[in-house]
Each structure stands twice: as structure tokens, then as C-alpha cells.
Design a protein around this motif. Structure first.
Motif, short mmCIF file in Angstrom:
data_model
loop_
_atom_site.label_atom_id
_atom_site.label_comp_id
_atom_site.label_asym_id
_atom_site.label_seq_id
_atom_site.Cartn_x
_atom_site.Cartn_y
_atom_site.Cartn_z
N MET A 64 0.85 -8.84 4.60
CA MET A 64 -0.51 -9.36 4.46
C MET A 64 -0.91 -9.27 2.98
SD MET A 64 -3.92 -8.59 6.56
CE MET A 64 -3.55 -6.89 6.81
N SER A 65 -1.56 -10.29 2.54
CA SER A 65 -1.93 -10.31 1.13
C SER A 65 -3.21 -9.54 0.90
CB SER A 65 -2.10 -11.77 0.68
OG SER A 65 -2.81 -11.80 -0.52
N ILE A 66 -3.05 -8.35 0.19
CA ILE A 66 -4.24 -7.53 -0.08
C ILE A 66 -5.14 -8.25 -1.06
CG2 ILE A 66 -5.06 -5.30 -0.99
CD1 ILE A 66 -2.44 -4.09 -0.04
N GLY A 67 -4.53 -8.92 -2.05
CA GLY A 67 -5.29 -9.62 -3.07
C GLY A 67 -6.25 -10.62 -2.47
N HIS A 68 -5.72 -11.47 -1.55
CA HIS A 68 -6.58 -12.48 -0.93
C HIS A 68 -7.67 -11.85 -0.10
CE1 HIS A 68 -3.10 -15.37 -1.60
NE2 HIS A 68 -4.15 -15.91 -2.23
N THR A 69 -7.34 -10.77 0.54
CA THR A 69 -8.33 -10.09 1.38
C THR A 69 -9.47 -9.56 0.51
OG1 THR A 69 -6.45 -9.37 2.69
CG2 THR A 69 -8.57 -8.41 3.23
N LEU A 70 -9.10 -8.92 -0.66
CA LEU A 70 -10.15 -8.38 -1.52
C LEU A 70 -11.01 -9.51 -2.08
CD1 LEU A 70 -8.29 -5.48 -3.43
CD2 LEU A 70 -9.70 -5.39 -1.36
N LEU A 71 -10.36 -10.61 -2.45
CA LEU A 71 -11.13 -11.76 -2.95
C LEU A 71 -12.14 -12.21 -1.90
CD1 LEU A 71 -8.51 -14.06 -4.75
CD2 LEU A 71 -10.48 -12.91 -5.77
N GLY A 72 -11.65 -12.29 -0.70
CA GLY A 72 -12.53 -12.73 0.41
C GLY A 72 -13.70 -11.78 0.58
N LEU A 73 -13.43 -10.49 0.46
CA LEU A 73 -14.51 -9.52 0.61
C LEU A 73 -15.53 -9.65 -0.51
CD1 LEU A 73 -12.53 -6.33 1.76
CD2 LEU A 73 -14.16 -7.66 3.12
N LEU A 74 -15.03 -9.98 -1.72
CA LEU A 74 -15.93 -10.08 -2.87
C LEU A 74 -16.82 -11.31 -2.79
CD1 LEU A 74 -13.72 -8.86 -5.85
CD2 LEU A 74 -15.81 -7.81 -4.95
N GLU A 75 -16.44 -12.29 -1.92
CA GLU A 75 -17.27 -13.48 -1.82
C GLU A 75 -18.66 -13.16 -1.29
OE1 GLU A 75 -16.10 -17.25 -0.29
OE2 GLU A 75 -14.00 -16.94 -0.85
N GLY A 76 -18.79 -12.06 -0.59
CA GLY A 76 -20.10 -11.64 -0.09
C GLY A 76 -21.00 -11.10 -1.21
N GLY A 77 -20.48 -10.81 -2.40
CA GLY A 77 -21.27 -10.28 -3.50
C GLY A 77 -20.46 -9.27 -4.29
N PRO A 78 -20.85 -8.94 -5.51
CA PRO A 78 -20.09 -8.00 -6.35
C PRO A 78 -20.07 -6.61 -5.72
CG PRO A 78 -21.75 -9.19 -7.64
CD PRO A 78 -22.00 -9.51 -6.21
N LYS A 102 -12.49 -0.73 -1.07
CA LYS A 102 -11.51 0.01 -0.26
C LYS A 102 -12.12 0.37 1.11
CE LYS A 102 -9.83 4.63 0.33
NZ LYS A 102 -8.91 4.40 1.40
N ARG A 103 -13.38 0.82 1.08
CA ARG A 103 -14.03 1.20 2.35
C ARG A 103 -14.15 0.01 3.30
NH1 ARG A 103 -18.69 4.84 1.47
NH2 ARG A 103 -19.82 3.21 2.57
N ALA A 104 -14.58 -1.12 2.73
CA ALA A 104 -14.75 -2.32 3.57
C ALA A 104 -13.40 -2.75 4.14
CB ALA A 104 -15.36 -3.45 2.74
N TYR A 105 -12.37 -2.70 3.30
CA TYR A 105 -11.04 -3.11 3.75
C TYR A 105 -10.57 -2.20 4.89
CZ TYR A 105 -6.14 -4.42 3.70
OH TYR A 105 -4.91 -4.85 4.08
N HIS A 165 -4.41 3.01 -0.37
CA HIS A 165 -4.50 4.03 -1.42
C HIS A 165 -5.34 3.48 -2.55
CE1 HIS A 165 -1.53 6.33 0.64
NE2 HIS A 165 -0.67 5.30 0.61
N TYR A 166 -6.01 4.41 -3.26
CA TYR A 166 -6.80 3.95 -4.42
C TYR A 166 -5.93 3.20 -5.40
CZ TYR A 166 -10.94 6.38 -2.90
OH TYR A 166 -12.03 6.77 -2.21
N GLY A 167 -4.73 3.75 -5.63
CA GLY A 167 -3.81 3.13 -6.59
C GLY A 167 -3.58 1.68 -6.26
N GLN A 168 -3.33 1.43 -4.97
CA GLN A 168 -3.09 0.07 -4.51
C GLN A 168 -4.27 -0.83 -4.86
OE1 GLN A 168 -1.94 0.83 -0.41
NE2 GLN A 168 -0.83 -1.12 -0.46
N VAL A 169 -5.49 -0.32 -4.60
CA VAL A 169 -6.69 -1.10 -4.86
C VAL A 169 -6.80 -1.45 -6.33
CG1 VAL A 169 -9.22 -1.11 -4.76
CG2 VAL A 169 -7.90 -0.03 -2.92
N TYR A 170 -6.62 -0.41 -7.18
CA TYR A 170 -6.84 -0.68 -8.60
C TYR A 170 -5.75 -1.55 -9.19
CZ TYR A 170 -10.72 2.38 -8.09
OH TYR A 170 -11.87 2.92 -7.66
N ALA A 171 -4.53 -1.35 -8.71
CA ALA A 171 -3.45 -2.20 -9.20
C ALA A 171 -3.73 -3.65 -8.86
CB ALA A 171 -2.12 -1.76 -8.56
N THR A 172 -4.18 -3.89 -7.63
CA THR A 172 -4.47 -5.25 -7.21
C THR A 172 -5.61 -5.83 -8.03
OG1 THR A 172 -3.85 -4.55 -4.98
CG2 THR A 172 -4.92 -6.69 -5.18
N LEU A 173 -6.68 -5.01 -8.17
CA LEU A 173 -7.84 -5.52 -8.89
C LEU A 173 -7.48 -5.90 -10.33
CD1 LEU A 173 -10.72 -3.15 -7.66
CD2 LEU A 173 -10.42 -5.59 -7.18
#
Ligand SMILES: Nc1ncnc2c1ncn2[C@@H]1O[C@H](COP(=O)(O)OP(=O)(O)OP(=O)(O)O)[C@@H](O)[C@H]1O
Ligand SMILES: [Mg+2]
Lengths: 768, 174, 225
Positions: free
Chosen positions: B1-15, B22-25, B36-44
Motif C-alpha cells: 500500500m502506498s503510504i505516500g498517497h495515503t498521506l497526501l489524501g489525508l492532507l487534502e482535508g487541511g494542513p 500518523k495518528r489519523a493514518y 513508525h515516526y521514521g516512516q512518516v518523516y521519511a515519506t514526508l
């Protein structure tokens, strides 16, 4: 719709009727047997007219023509009879007076003195050991047997006996100048005609109703199949045609089978008693018009009922999948039908008695009233089932089932109920009409007695012979005569001359002394005042001018009045002991009656012995018996025969109805195999299931019996109004019939038990 | 599953902050497997580098991870493309279980045993999923059902194979 | 380990030439949900019927709560089934003439309970299985899923210790089937009843605590940690 399509629908229907494996065969067979029975019964009914006509022709074949014919030497004829073990034996004594003496057409020759022609049944009886006690009375040599044309019914005991001319001349035998006459058109008394019409309706209506229920046997299964056809897209008319073809198949097989049964059974009518009588095979010929009617009517009726039964299934192809509650039945038209019947019977449309309109009104009214039974019953069952609640689980199951589909069982039970109603009506009407019959053992039966009527010359000889016979307690000689009030035209009284012993036995006056005269009072006639001058007359011609006074006598002043005892065996108003009248005052040529007092438990052998004791006198002494022993007289026999026939007929029809009930119950079990098996699996006792089946049959039956009872007695009351006789209900018989109907439902339920057991086995749990 | 696309999708609701993301995901898609936090920041940081997101301000007094991110126009287009592209159906042509069954048959071991063991394992997994489904909300139920249907498919295959095992034996040993 | 509530040992049952069961073993503890699985015709239903005392095995024993069910005469077995067991089948177990509530009240009324009491209790069970609104309808007038839930209510209403279910969801779609299974297993757990569940469907079997496989009349139980 083209003809080919029609044909293919019909063929499909017939295929469904015969091609669906064991069950369809069973269904076809059941309805065919039902229709066959109905057909056979109707064919017999259609033969009744011919049977009656032919019988009348024979009855008139030996009619004596006594008007003198120039140049013909008359045949002296004395019609006589005796009884043998309750059977009537017709004896005709004949003697030729010259070479041209006539004979009945069927007789090969007039029998010579000492010879006779006997009917086959009589010849057989005389030749057999059973006839031994009859032989002294007809000792003549059998010269030949009488042809069919001279014996009314096959079993009749008839003899034409030759005697010498003098014997017959001595008793003033009738001179016959010819034999035979055309049957007269007899006009029936309105009461009897009403009885006949109602009887016909009562007996035939159940047959028609049976046809309708026979063509509905296993209807639920057929409905399901036709609904399935409808579900896959058959048009409603198409389904009707298929259903019609299906019931036609049953009707045709039934018709053919019925005709075969009729033809076979016909061969035995002259050998086997039906209602105490036999019929010549050649007489049992159905009327062609009626036969055609039967052949058309039965299939038409069965097709119509099939279509009528289908009216709801056709509208609702889903009727099978979702068993929705049927439409509520309506009462008004059912009641209207019955009311119309009652109105027809009470008013007879104001028509004159015995007119055609009258006959139609009476039979139509009776038919409507009886049709009311099966028509009213489904409504009643539905209403009652809808009302009841509570009770044990088995009862709940049965009632719910009836609420969902009361029609099927109500219809089958309707068949039973209409038979029952008809039987109750007939029985009550017969009982009332024949209330006078008084079977032996009845409380009002007079003491047993045997009377011998003979001439005064023979009286003392006969008296001695009878007194010597076994079983005779005492013998009295009675001499009947008539007295006229002097110088009036028509005041007359019967008188009997008897000794004091006879007065004590027969008139029940204890303190009789010779010389007494008794005047019997009863509601019909006032005896003459004491002192009245009486005379005896001889009317030589027919007019009063020719009369000759042959003796005079006056009632003594000390004559005693008394009331006629019940069941008196003395048929006279003036009872005279010999001391009160000079022997010379009595005419010498009058007859005498020898009265034998016999014990109540006289055996039939003893009775035949008494008859034989005077057999030597032949035509000179004639024996009558009343209420002697177990033998019944003709009237009683007819009554008993009719009653037996009625019971047999009702029981037979009840059995038929029982078979339909059984089929119904089995169908019901089959239909619910799975549910029943599941209930048993989850621990419901089989007894509960069995009892619920019983309730399911018993409730409609009980209602049917009630309706039948009311209708039967009501109809009987209405008919008795026509005949103006008081109504007598044979409650014991009615109870017997009702008990029969109820026993039947129990029996049917009992017979379903093995099937229930089978259905509740595990195998039924498996999905089909 | 693409974490990047998922985070992008979540950000569409607002900054959002990285921590919020991470919590929303985890809440919607984690199902017991949090990022993991690392995963989140690496993706971001990868998304940032590709211009799909941008920083939209830093909270006062916060540490380095108090940055807020917002989705860019390119980012929205990228989500569109992702959602519009169907997932390639899995073909499952290489089944270990099938191999095990055939080997068992060829070596005359009890192949039914293999299947029974597998069935047991599968059913156990399904039981766990069913239990979770019972406790969870609609999201849980749907995600469990997804897994259950896959396991069910395996089991159906297993039953089919069990029923035709004799045929298969004849084929592989002849 | 607790004593099993219901146990079959070495059960043999033949129907003519077919051996439906050939030495099958199986046990169920109180409160347990056991799925019976296996290919069609393997003897699952036969096993269930033997366990429930609907049919008697040719050989082997079935013990229920310390009593030998396989040696009991028909009458007490019948009573036992009515009072201690409950049954749910694929379809057709409801009496078509009776309304749903009367169907549920039926076992209690057979047990001699007053009609009002029985129907009151039936109503609470119908409500519990979320079919309170069809109480007055007849089985022909309700949907398949509703009918099955009514059947479950009827199986549970007497407070049975074992519920036998033979393909209870066989005629339902998966949503309805699972709904029925969830209600059945929850209610069984609440009342502490054991459930023996014959099924083809893995998703239905997943509502069980463990499974027993029947193949060619033999049973197999896989156990590993
Ligand atoms: N009453 C019976 N008469 C004859 N054979 C039977 C009977 N009951 C079962 N059998 C046979 O016994 C075997 C097992 O049947 P059973 O009904 O137990 O199978 P099952 O596992 O329940 O199958 P399914 O999953 O198809 O319901 C089958 O071969 C069946 O044909
Ligand atoms: Mg089965």
C-alpha cells in the motif's frame, strides 16, 4: 387460441393425470373409482323406470276378465295365497269348464287337476329339504315351470294349480273368460309421490356430490402443480384447460369403469337380493335418454368442479409459495339457497297437489335444502375454527390448520354430511309413514293369533284340526254376520256369535254367562240401543228393491255396553253368545272363523304346522296369522328391507366419504412431511401430532353431523307436513348414523397413524 | 500500500502536523500495525522534495517536528491519478500450499493431513478476525471482511482440492 | 480439562450398503461452539442426528451429561430433545399454520406452560433476535432470514444446553447468514449453551471455537498450539 394449442393443453393435462408416477396414478384411480360408483348407481336409477314398467306388464298378464264372452267356457279361478316362513306364496287354483276354457298367454296349458305350474323359485324350494313344511299345502305334481312373463320378480313363489271343477264351483270361484289386461296408469296419492320424489333426491344427490368431491381428490397437490405451471408462464385459460383435461381423464375412466361395474353387477340381479327383492336381468335396462344424460353430465360436473376449485389458484400463481389467508366465505347466498328450499317446500308454489309444478317444487325444495348442507359447511367450519382458541397444543395445531385451509376438509365432510342428512330424512319419513307397522317385540303388538277362515260346514272339523296342532293353546269358532236396523236403508252393524270362553279370551269380559249380549263402543260407531229391532238381509241384486229379509232379532234389553279393548281381535259391534240367539236366526251359508290362541313364542315350524293342519281342505280353509313368532309379515318385511337398504346405503356412502377423508389426511401428511419430521426431531411427541390430525378431521365431522342432523330432521318435518302424518323420529337409528359418522373420523385418523409414523422418520429430515 | 498517497489524501482535508498525520493514518488504516515516526518523516520529506506538499508554518516554541504540511496542486493531481488507476488483481499463481500438497502426494505422505493442518490454521485466523469484527466498528468490520473473504477463498480452494485429491494423486503419481 | 457434555465414541451408522459413519468420535464441552465440516455426503448430518439422539447408532456410544443416550428408549430421548436440546435446520422447521410467536411458544406449551406465559417469553426472544415485528405473521409471510431467526428463537427459548444446527444459514445470503450466526452464537454464549454447527461455509465456521472434520465417516480433529 388455435385448435393445435388447445389440443396440446389437453394432452398435457391428460399426461399430468396419468404420467406423474405413483401418486398421480393413485389420484386418478381414486377419482375414477368414485365416479365409477356414482355412474353405476345412476345407471341403476336410470333403469328403475324400465324395471317398474316391465314388472307392471307382468303383473297385469294374468288379470282375470270376468265379463262373460259368448261361446267361451270360463276357467274357474280362485286367487289364494299362503305364507311360508314370512314369504308370500301366491296360489291360483284353476279348473277348465270346457274345451275352450282360456288360459293366460304365458302358460303352456291349463294344469290338469292334481298338477301345477310353479315358478322356478317355488319349484326349487319344494324340491329342497327347506320346503318340506310347505309341501302339504302344495302337494301337486310340478308339470312345468312358469315362464318369466308370469312371475313378477325372479324370487317370487307362485303356482298355478289345477283342481277339479266341483271344488271351485263350491266356493263360488270367479269364472275367467280371458286373461291379461293393459297396465292402468295408477295415480299416486300426493303424500306417497312426495315421499318418492324426496327419496329420489335424497338418494341421488349424494351421488352427485360424491362425483364433485371425487374429482377433487388430492386437489391440493394438483393445485400446487398447476400453480407451478402458472409460475413458469402458462396463461390462466391454458391452466384451466389443462386442469379440465386432467379431471376429464378421471371422469372418462370412471364412466367406463362404472359401465363395466353396472354390466357385471346386472348379471347377478336375479340371484342376489337387493333390498329384499330381485330383478330380472332383462329388466335392468337403463333408459337411453337418461343414460345419455349421465354420460354427458358426469364429465361436465367433474370438469366444472375442477374449474370452480381452481378459481383462486389461477388468480394467484404464488398461492403455493406464500400460503396467504383465503378470502372470507360469505353466508348470505348459502342461507338464501336453504331459505329458497324451505319456501319451495312449505308453499309448493301454491300449486295443486300432484301437479307438475307441485312435483318440481317439492323435489326442488328438498334438493336445495340438502345441497345446503355441503354448501353451508365450509362457512361454518371456517367460522368455528376462527372463533376457537385455547386448548392443548394438538388442538392449536389443528385449529390453525383449519383456519388456513378449512375448505378441503369441509368439502369432503360435506359429502358425508349430505348422506347423513338424507339418511336421517328418509329414515324419519319412513318411520312416520310406517309407524303403524309395529315390529315384533314392540310394546303395542297384539298377542299372537292365527285365524282360519272357512265355511260353517267345515268349521268344526277345522277347529278340531287346529286345536290338535302343536303350539295352539285354545281354539274359538266365530261366526260373523250383519244386522240392519229394521225398515231403514243403511243402518247396519257387524255382529259375531261366540261362546263365553271366546268372549273371555277375545273380548276380555270376565263374567260372561251364556245368553249375554255385549255392545261394543268405540270412537267410530255407536252400537244400537238395547231393544232395537234388527233384521238380516240378502241383497240379491244391487238395488235395495231386491232385498229379502232372511231373519229378525232384537237387541235384548239387558245388553251390556262396554268399550272396545285395544287390539281386540273381534271385528264386530254386537257380541252375541249362542244362548241369546236361536240358531235358526243365523244364515247357514255364511262363513266361520276359527281363531287359535297361540303362545307368544310360537316357532316358525309350529306356525307352518298349524297351516299344514288344515291343508287338506285346500281352498276351503284359509289361514291368516298375526304377530306370530319371529316371522314378519309382508309389510314389516318391506319396511325392514327398506331400513336395511337405507342403512347399508348410508354406511356404504359413509365409507366412500371415509376413503376421501383418508386421502385428504394422507395428502396432508405428505405435504408436511418435513415439518412433521422436524417437530419429531426436536422432541414433540408423536401423540401430539397424531391428536392434531384427529382434531383436524373430527372438528369438521362433528359440525357436519350437527348440520346434517338439523337439516335431516327439518327436511323430514317439512315432508311430513305434506303427507299430514305425525312425525316419528327413530332417535336410536339417528344416533346410530351419527355415531357411524363420528366413528368413521376416528377410524380414518387411526389409519393415518402408520403414515404419520413413517413421515416422522429421519429420512424426511433430509432435504428433498 | 502506498503510504505516500495515503498521506497526501489525508492532507487534502487541511494542513496537519506530522504527528497528526500518523495518528489519523493509524486510526483508519493501521489495524494493529501503527506507522513508525521514521516512516512518516521519511515519506514526508520525499513528498516535500517532489513538490507534492509544502510546509505551511511552524508552531511557536515547538521542536523540529512541530512543522505543519499542506498539499500542493501537484499533490492533488497525484492523488487523482492514484485513485483512478485500478489495482492489479493478484494472480496467486505461485501457491506454496499447492506445492506442499503435490509433494506430499508424490512422496506418498498424507496430503489430507497437509490440507487439514492448513484448514485449521486458516480457520484460526478467521476466528480471530471474526472476533475482532464483532468488537469493532464498521471500518473494522469491513477491513476484517476483506481479510476474511481472502481466507475464505483459500479455504474454498482447500475444500475443492480435498474433494479431488484422489484424482490429483492419480495424475501426479502416474 | 472439564468433562465433555456430549461425547460420541466409535459411532458406526449404516444406511443399507452405505456406511455413513464408520467409527466417528467427537466431544463437546458445555458452552462450546463446535463446527462440523467436511465434503458433501461425508456423514455430517448423520453425526449430528446421532449426537442429538434422533437416530440410534449401529455401534459405539453417545454420552450426554453422564447418561448413555445411545441406550435410551425413544420416549425419554424425545423428552430430552424437547427439554435440553434445541434445533435449527436449513429451512422448513416452522409450522406453516402457526404465527411466528406461536411457533416459538410451541415447545414451552408442549412442556405444559400456560399460553400467556409462553407467548410472553417467546416475545422477549423474538425481540432479542430482532424479529419482534414479525411475531403475528405466519412463516410463509416473512423473509428467509427472519424465518431463520424465528427458528433460532424457538431453539433457544427453552434454555437448552446443546443447540444442534444443520446448515442453519444454507438458504441465506452471506450478510443474513452472518447476522443469524452472530445472534445464535451470542445468545448461546449468554445462556451457556453448547452449539454443534454443521456447515459448508468457512465464514460461518469461523463463529465456532473449534472445528471437527468429517471425511468418509471418520472424524478428524487437528490440534496444535
Ligand atoms: N436415511 C438415509 N438413507 C440412506 N442413505 C442415507 C441416509 N442418510 C444418509 N445417508 C447416506 O449417508 C451418507 C452421509 O449422509 P449425510 O447426510 O450425513 O451427509 P452430509 O455430510 O450431511 O452431506 P451434506 O453436506 O450434503 O448434507 C451419504 O452417503 C448419504 O447418502
Ligand atoms: Mg447434511
Amino acid at each position: 387460441m388455435n385448435v393445435r394449442g388447445w389440443m396440446s393443453d389437453l394432452v398435457l393435462g391428460v399426461r399430468l393425470a396419468v404420467g406423474g408416477g405413483r401418486t398421480s396414478w393413485a389420484r386418478l384411480a381414486l377419482s375414477a373409482v368414485g365416479i365409477a360408483i356414482a355412474t353405476a348407481v345412476l345407471l341403476v336409477a336410470a333403469s328403475a323406470g324400465t324395471m317398474h314398467q316391465e314388472r307392471e306388464v307382468r303383473q297385469y298378464a294374468d288379470f282375470v276378465q270376468d265379463a262373460p264372452v259368448e261361446g267361451v267356457d270360463p276357467t274357474l279361478t280362485d286367487r289364494n295365497y299362503t305364507e311360508f316362513r314370512g314369504d308370500h306364496v301366491a296360489l291360483t287354483y284353476v279348473a277348465a269348464t270346457g274345451p275352450s276354457s282360456p288360459k293366460p298367454a304365458g302358460l303352456p296349458e291349463l294344469p290338469a287337476a292334481g298338477e301345477m305350474y310353479a315358478s322356478p323359485a317355488l319349484a326349487e324350494l319344494l324340491a329342497s329339504p327347506e320346503g318340506e313344511l310347505l309341501l302339504p299345502r302344495v302337494p301337486e305334481k310340478v308339470a312345468g315351470t312358469l315362464p318369466q312373463g308370469m312371475v313378477e320378480l325372479p324370487g317370487d313363489l307362485v303356482a298355478w294349480i289345477g283342481v277339479d271343477e266341483k271344488t271351485l264351483a263350491d266356493i263360488d270361484a270367479v269364472p275367467a273368460y280371458g286373461f291379461g289386461s293393459d297396465p292402468e296408469a295408477a295415480s299416486l296419492d300426493p303424500g306417497l309421490l312426495a315421499l318418492l320424489l324426496v327419496g329420489a333426491v335424497v338418494l341421488l344427490l349424494p351421488v352427485f356430490i360424491f362425483v364433485t368431491s371425487a374429482s377433487r381428490i388430492a386437489g391440493a397437490e394438483r393445485d400446487r402443480r398447476l400453480s407451478a405451471l402458472r409460475l413458469v408462464g402458462s396463461g390462466s385459460r391454458q391452466v384451466r384447460r389443462i386442469a379440465a383435461a386432467e379431471s376429464l381423464a378421471g371422469a372418462f375412466v370412471g364412466l367406463v369403469l362404472g359401465a363395466v361395474v353396472f354390466v357385471v353387477a346386472r348379471q347377478f340381479t336375479d340371484r342376489i337380493d337387493l333390498f329384499g327383492e330381485r330383478a330380472y336381468v332383462s329388466d335392468v335396462v337403463p333408459d337411453p335418454v337418461l343414460t345419455a344424460l349421465i354420460v354427458l353430465l358426469i364429465p361436465a360436473l367433474s370438469v366444472l368442479t375442477a374449474l370452480f376449485a381452481l378459481r383462486r389458484t389461477i388468480i394467484e400463481p404464488l398461492g403455493v409459495v406464500r400460503q396467504s389467508k383465503p378470502v372470507r366465505r360469505r353466508l348470505w347466498w348459502r342461507l338464501a339457497l336453504i331459505m329458497l328450499g324451505v319456501v319451495l317446500l312449505t308453499t309448493q308454489l301454491g300449486a295443486a297437489d300432484n301437479s307438475d309444478t307441485w312435483a318440481w317444487a317439492v323435489s326442488g325444495g328438498a334438493a336445495l335444502l340438502l345441497i345446503g348442507v355441503p354448501v353451508l359447511l365450509p362457512w361454518l367450519v371456517e367460522r368455528v375454527a376462527g372463533q376457537v382458541s385455547g386448548g392443548p397444543t394438538s388442538w392449536l395445531l389443528a385449529v390453525r390448520r383449519l383456519q388456513l385451509d378449512s375448505g378441503t376438509s369441509a368439502r369432503v365432510v360435506g359429502g358425508v354430511a349430505v348422506v347423513l342428512a338424507g339418511a336421517i330424512t328418509l329414515q324419519t319419513v319412513l318411520m312416520s309413514v310406517e309407524g303403524v307397522v309395529g315390529l315384533p317385540g314392540g310394546e303395542d303388538a297384539p298377542p299372537g293369533a292365527v285365524e282360519v277362515s272357512t265355511s260353517q260346514e267345515l268349521a268344526s272339523a277345522v277347529s278340531a284340526e287346529v286345536a290338535a296342532a302343536d303350539g295352539v293353546d285354545a281354539v274359538h269358532t266365530l261366526r260373523y254376520t250383519s244386522f240392519y236396523e229394521a225398515s231403514t236403508t243403511d243402518n247396519a252393524w257387524g255382529a259375531v256369535v261366540v261362546d263365553c270362553a271366546a268372549v273371555r279370551d277375545l273380548v276380555r269380559v270376565r263374567d260372561c254367562t251364556d245368553g249375554d249380549v255385549y255392545l261394543m263402543r268405540d270412537e267410530y260407531q255407536m252400537p244400537p240401543e238395547p231393544g232395537t229391532a234388527l233384521e238380516q238381509r240378502d241383497y240379491q241384486g244391487t238395488s235395495n228393491a231386491d232385498l229379502v229379509v232372511t231373519g229378525t232379532w232384537s237387541v235384548p234389553a239387558d245388553a251390556k255396553y262396554f268399550d272396545r279393548p285395544d287390539n281386540s281381535s273381534v271385528y264386530a259391534t254386537i257380541v252375541v253368545t249362542p244362548g241369546a240367539i236361536a240358531a235358526a236366526a243365523l244364515p247357514q251359508d255364511e262363513s266361520a272363523t276359527v281363531y287359535a290362541m297361540v303362545s307368544h313364542d310360537l316357532t316358525s315350524d309350529q306356525l307352518e304346522g298349524i297351516r299344514n293342519s288344515v291343508a287338506a281342505h285346500r281352498v276351503g280353509a284359509h289361514v291368516y296369522s298375526f304377530n306370530t313368532g319371529p316371522d314378519l309379515d309382508d309389510n314389516q318385511q318391506t319396511y325392514v328391507a327398506i331400513r336395511t337398504g337405507l342403512y347399508a346405503g348410508s354406511i356404504f356412502t359413509l365409507l366412500l366419504a371415509g376413503i376421501s377423508l383418508l386421502v385428504l389426511a394422507l395428502e396432508h401428511i405428505r405435504e408436511r412431511r418435513r415439518t412433521l419430521a422436524m417437530l419429531t426431531a426436536s422432541g414433540v411427541p408423536r401423540g401430539v401430532l397424531g391428536r392434531s390430525l384427529l382434531w383436524q378431521v373430527a372438528l369438521p365431522i362433528v359440525l357436519g353431523v350437527v348440520v346434517a342432523l338439523l337439516t335431516g330432521i327439518g327436511l323430514a318435518a317439512l315432508v311430513m307436513r305434506l303427507t299430514e302424518d305425525p312425525m316419528v323420529v327413530d332417535w336410536a337409528g339417528v344416533a346410530l348414523l351419527c355415531a357411524g359418522a363420528i366413528a368413521l373420523s376416528l377410524l380414518v385418523s387411526a389409519m393415518t397413524m402408520p403414515f404419520l409414523r413413517n413421515a416422522t422418520r429421519l429420512s424426511a429430515l433430509r432435504t428433498e | 500500500m502506498s503510504i505516500g498517497h495515503t498521506l497526501l489524501g489525508l492532507l487534502e482535508g487541511g494542513p496537519r502536523h506530522g504527528y497528526d498525520l500518523k495518528r489519523a493514518y493509524d486510526e483508519h488504516f493501521g489495524h494493529g500495525r501503527p506507522l513508525h515516526y521514521g516512516q512518516v518523516y521519511a515519506t514526508l520529506s520525499r513528498l516535500l522534495k517532489n513538490g507534492l506538499i509544502e510546509e505551511s508554518g511552524v508552531e511557536q516554541g515547538g521542536g523540529p517536528d512541530r512543522k505543519r504540511y499542506a498539499v500542493t496542486a501537484e499533490g492533488v493531481t497525484d492523488v487523482d491519478t492514484w485513485l483512478g488507476t485500478p489495482e492489479k488483481p493478484e494472480l496467486y499463481m505461485q501457491s506454496t500450499l499447492y506445492t506442499k500438497v503435490v509433494i506430499a502426494l508424490m512422496s506418498e505422505r498424507d496430503a489430507q493431513d497437509v490440507l487439514d493442518t492448513q484448514r485449521h490454521a486458516h480457520l484460526r485466523a478467521m476466528r480471530e478476525l471474526t472476533a475482532r469484527k464483532r468488537g469493532g466498528d464498521l471500518a473494522d468490520q469491513l477491513i476484517c471482511d476483506h481479510a476474511l473473504f481472502h481466507l475464505e477463498a483459500d479455504l474454498r480452494w482447500l475444500e475443492l482440492t480435498a474433494a479431488r485429491i484422489d484424482e490429483l494423486r492419480n495424475q501426479v503419481t502416474s | 480439562m472439564t468433562q465433555p457434555l456430549l461425547a460420541a465414541t466409535g459411532v458406526v451408522k449404516s444406511f443399507g450398503p452405505t456406511k455413513a459413519l464408520d467409527g466417528a468420535n467427537m466431544s463437546v464441552r458445555a458452552g462450546e461452539v463446535v463446527a462440523v465440516m467436511g465434503p458433501s455426503g461425508s456423514g455430517k448430518s448423520t453425526m449430528l442426528h446421532c449426537l442429538a439422539g434422533i437416530i440410534q447408532p449401529d455401534a459405539g456410544t453417545v454420552m450426554y451429561d453422564g447418561k448413555e443416550l445411545s441406550a435410551m428408549p425413544d420416549q425419554p430421548r424425545s423428552t430430552l430433545r424437547r427439554t435440553e436440546f434445541g434445533f435449527v435446520f436449513q429451512f422448513g422447521q416452522l409450522v406453516p399454520e402457526l404465527s411466528c410467536i406461536e411457533n416459538v411458544a410451541l415447545p414451552m406449551r408442549l412442556g405444559g406452560m400456560k399460553r400467556r406465559d409462553a407467548e410472553a417469553k417467546a416475545r422477549t426472544w423474538l425481540d432479542r433476535l430482532e424479529v419482534g415485528e414479525v411475531a403475528a405473521k405466519r412463516p410463509g409471510e416473512v423473509s428467509g432470514g427472519q424465518g431463520q431467526r424465528v427458528a433460532v428463537a424457538r431453539a433457544l427459548v427453552t434454555g437448552p444446553r446443546v443447540i444442534f444446527a444443520d446448515e442453519p444459514t444454507g438458504a441465506l445470503d452471506s450478510l443474513n447468514g452472518e447476522h443469524v450466526m452472530r445472534l445464535l452464537t451470542e445468545a448461546a454464549k449468554d445462556t451457556g449453551a453448547a452449539v454443534i454447527l454443521v456447515t459448508h461455509e468457512p465464514r460461518v465456521a469461523a463463529y465456532s471455537d473449534r472445528e471437527v472434520i468429517v471425511r468418509d465417516g471418520h472424524t478428524r480433529q487437528v490440534e496444535f498450539a
